[in-house]
Structures are given as C-alpha cells and as structure tokens.
Design a protein around this motif. Sequence first.
Motif, mmCIF file in Angstrom:
data_model
loop_
_atom_site.group_PDB
_atom_site.id
_atom_site.type_symbol
_atom_site.label_atom_id
_atom_site.label_comp_id
_atom_site.label_asym_id
_atom_site.label_seq_id
_atom_site.Cartn_x
_atom_site.Cartn_y
_atom_site.Cartn_z
ATOM 1 N N ILE A 191 40.305 6.121 55.844
ATOM 2 C CA ILE A 191 39.482 5.232 55.017
ATOM 3 C C ILE A 191 40.306 4.178 54.273
ATOM 4 C CG2 ILE A 191 39.358 6.741 52.978
ATOM 5 C CD1 ILE A 191 36.532 4.522 54.411
ATOM 6 N N GLY A 192 41.508 4.487 53.888
ATOM 7 C CA GLY A 192 42.341 3.533 53.167
ATOM 8 C C GLY A 192 42.693 2.290 53.970
ATOM 9 N N ASP A 193 42.553 2.353 55.292
ATOM 10 C CA ASP A 193 42.819 1.210 56.163
ATOM 11 C C ASP A 193 41.546 0.516 56.632
ATOM 12 O OD1 ASP A 193 45.640 1.247 56.218
ATOM 13 O OD2 ASP A 193 45.621 2.891 57.671
ATOM 14 N N LYS A 194 40.412 0.881 56.043
ATOM 15 C CA LYS A 194 39.128 0.335 56.484
ATOM 16 C C LYS A 194 38.385 -0.311 55.306
ATOM 17 C CE LYS A 194 37.951 1.289 60.296
ATOM 18 N NZ LYS A 194 38.159 0.503 61.518
ATOM 19 N N PRO A 195 38.869 -1.470 54.819
ATOM 20 C CA PRO A 195 38.238 -2.084 53.648
ATOM 21 C C PRO A 195 36.769 -2.439 53.849
ATOM 22 C CG PRO A 195 39.875 -3.569 54.599
ATOM 23 C CD PRO A 195 40.009 -2.246 55.294
ATOM 24 N N ASP A 196 36.365 -2.768 55.074
ATOM 25 C CA ASP A 196 34.948 -3.056 55.300
ATOM 26 C C ASP A 196 34.109 -1.794 55.091
ATOM 27 O OD1 ASP A 196 36.336 -2.149 57.650
ATOM 28 O OD2 ASP A 196 34.686 -2.827 58.926
ATOM 29 N N TRP A 197 34.649 -0.646 55.451
ATOM 30 C CA TRP A 197 33.943 0.612 55.233
ATOM 31 C C TRP A 197 33.972 0.997 53.764
ATOM 32 C CZ3 TRP A 197 35.749 4.500 59.597
ATOM 33 C CH2 TRP A 197 35.286 4.048 60.845
ATOM 34 N N TYR A 198 35.175 1.075 53.165
ATOM 35 C CA TYR A 198 35.233 1.584 51.797
ATOM 36 C C TYR A 198 34.588 0.643 50.796
ATOM 37 C CZ TYR A 198 39.860 -0.780 50.870
ATOM 38 O OH TYR A 198 40.904 -1.653 50.688
ATOM 39 N N GLY A 199 34.592 -0.641 51.065
ATOM 40 C CA GLY A 199 33.916 -1.574 50.164
ATOM 41 C C GLY A 199 32.410 -1.341 50.149
ATOM 42 N N ALA A 200 31.835 -1.211 51.330
ATOM 43 C CA ALA A 200 30.387 -0.987 51.442
ATOM 44 C C ALA A 200 29.985 0.377 50.890
ATOM 45 C CB ALA A 200 29.949 -1.121 52.899
ATOM 46 N N ILE A 201 30.795 1.392 51.172
ATOM 47 C CA ILE A 201 30.488 2.743 50.684
ATOM 48 C C ILE A 201 30.534 2.785 49.163
ATOM 49 C CG2 ILE A 201 31.333 5.125 50.568
ATOM 50 C CD1 ILE A 201 32.323 4.683 53.528
ATOM 51 N N ALA A 202 31.613 2.288 48.582
ATOM 52 C CA ALA A 202 31.746 2.327 47.121
ATOM 53 C C ALA A 202 30.630 1.536 46.459
ATOM 54 C CB ALA A 202 33.111 1.797 46.698
ATOM 55 N N LYS A 203 30.297 0.395 47.021
ATOM 56 C CA LYS A 203 29.212 -0.410 46.450
ATOM 57 C C LYS A 203 27.905 0.380 46.446
ATOM 58 C CE LYS A 203 26.718 -4.743 46.890
ATOM 59 N NZ LYS A 203 26.536 -5.984 47.636
ATOM 60 N N ALA A 204 27.589 1.039 47.547
ATOM 61 C CA ALA A 204 26.350 1.817 47.633
ATOM 62 C C ALA A 204 26.365 3.006 46.674
ATOM 63 C CB ALA A 204 26.128 2.296 49.061
ATOM 64 N N VAL A 205 27.478 3.723 46.634
ATOM 65 C CA VAL A 205 27.604 4.894 45.758
ATOM 66 C C VAL A 205 27.418 4.494 44.298
ATOM 67 C CG1 VAL A 205 29.282 6.574 44.845
ATOM 68 C CG2 VAL A 205 29.045 6.271 47.313
ATOM 69 N N LEU A 206 28.076 3.421 43.894
ATOM 70 C CA LEU A 206 28.043 3.000 42.491
ATOM 71 C C LEU A 206 26.755 2.270 42.136
ATOM 72 C CD1 LEU A 206 31.766 1.922 42.171
ATOM 73 C CD2 LEU A 206 30.722 4.098 41.497
ATOM 74 N N THR A 207 26.233 1.461 43.056
ATOM 75 C CA THR A 207 24.971 0.765 42.788
ATOM 76 C C THR A 207 23.842 1.762 42.587
ATOM 77 O OG1 THR A 207 25.655 -1.211 43.983
ATOM 78 C CG2 THR A 207 23.290 -0.878 43.719
ATOM 79 N N ASP A 208 23.803 2.793 43.409
ATOM 80 C CA ASP A 208 22.771 3.817 43.253
ATOM 81 C C ASP A 208 22.898 4.491 41.897
ATOM 82 O OD1 ASP A 208 21.726 6.866 43.871
ATOM 83 O OD2 ASP A 208 20.601 5.315 44.947
ATOM 84 N N ALA A 209 24.115 4.777 41.476
ATOM 85 C CA ALA A 209 24.327 5.400 40.159
ATOM 86 C C ALA A 209 23.877 4.464 39.044
ATOM 87 C CB ALA A 209 25.793 5.781 39.982
ATOM 88 N N ILE A 210 24.237 3.190 39.132
ATOM 89 C CA ILE A 210 23.833 2.210 38.121
ATOM 90 C C ILE A 210 22.315 2.102 38.060
ATOM 91 C CG2 ILE A 210 23.815 -0.260 37.552
ATOM 92 C CD1 ILE A 210 26.693 -0.366 38.748
ATOM 93 N N ASP A 211 21.676 2.046 39.213
ATOM 94 C CA ASP A 211 20.211 1.957 39.249
ATOM 95 C C ASP A 211 19.559 3.151 38.563
ATOM 96 O OD1 ASP A 211 20.463 -0.414 40.629
ATOM 97 O OD2 ASP A 211 19.915 0.432 42.586
ATOM 98 N N ARG A 212 20.093 4.324 38.797
ATOM 99 C CA ARG A 212 19.518 5.537 38.178
ATOM 100 C C ARG A 212 19.751 5.537 36.676
ATOM 101 N NH1 ARG A 212 17.657 9.333 41.314
ATOM 102 N NH2 ARG A 212 18.171 11.063 39.955
ATOM 103 N N ILE A 213 20.927 5.109 36.239
ATOM 104 C CA ILE A 213 21.226 5.039 34.801
ATOM 105 C C ILE A 213 20.305 4.020 34.130
ATOM 106 C CG2 ILE A 213 22.971 4.319 33.102
ATOM 107 C CD1 ILE A 213 25.086 5.487 35.120
ATOM 108 N N THR A 214 20.128 2.871 34.756
ATOM 109 C CA THR A 214 19.256 1.824 34.212
ATOM 110 C C THR A 214 17.818 2.305 34.134
ATOM 111 O OG1 THR A 214 20.705 0.120 35.120
ATOM 112 C CG2 THR A 214 18.469 -0.551 34.543
ATOM 113 N N LYS A 215 17.359 2.968 35.187
ATOM 114 C CA LYS A 215 15.993 3.489 35.220
ATOM 115 C C LYS A 215 15.769 4.489 34.085
ATOM 116 C CE LYS A 215 14.534 3.921 39.509
ATOM 117 N NZ LYS A 215 14.266 4.502 40.811
ATOM 118 N N ARG A 216 16.753 5.370 33.876
ATOM 119 C CA ARG A 216 16.665 6.351 32.785
ATOM 120 C C ARG A 216 16.628 5.664 31.435
ATOM 121 N NH1 ARG A 216 21.075 9.955 34.224
ATOM 122 N NH2 ARG A 216 20.214 10.419 36.235
#
Length: 112
Positions: A81-106
């Motif tokens: 994964i450390g050599d796949k910025p297109d993968w880790y960028g998209a994954i981290a964005k999804a993981v964190l965006t979902d968390a932010i959305d849930r925090i905002t909703k709460r």
Amino acid sequence: MSLADKIREQRKISVTVGDVTFTGTRATSEEFAKYSINQVMDAEVSRAHIAGWSGVKESDLIDGGGKTEVSFNKSDFDLVIGDKPDWYGAIAKAVLTDAIDRITKRSDSTKN
C-alpha cells in the motif's frame, strides 16, 4: 446478531479505485481524533482499516506480474500500500470522510 455484530456491520465501508474494490471499516470518532492530532499518513490509515479487496491482479502488485486475480492477504496489502498513492489516497479519504459525516450528523442531532 449480537449488538457488537450490529455495530461492526454499521462501520463497514467499501472503496472502489478503478477496477479494484477495497472493504474495511470507517474510522471511529476516537480514531479520527487520533489521526488528526498525530497527522497520520494516508497509507497508515489504509493499513488500519482495510480488511479485503476484489479485482486486484498480480500485475497491480508487482512489475511483470500476471493478470491473475490475487486473493486478499493482510501482509501483502500492508507491504504494497505504501507504493500505491492512488489507492491509499482514495481509501483514507473514504475512511475519514465517513467518520466526519457521522460526527457532523451526531453534532447536528444534538443541536436540534
């Protein structure tokens, strides 16, 4: 289904990058805060949250690899994964965006 199983089920996410789909869990509020404070790299977020994939070919992982689809192996994922910025960028964005959305909703729910 136990309460713990229901909680785990709610935390599941799926992230598609090109022809590859990754599965795992969103960040909890606690994890999101930790990542924010410690400025954790996207590849590390990906390592912490991804538990499966589909559509990954050997050629996605190694130069000169074949077109055969590769089964998910956590050690292989953590290594590549450390050599796949297109993968880790998209994954981290999804993981964190979902968390932010849930925090905002709460937060919005407590205001109302």
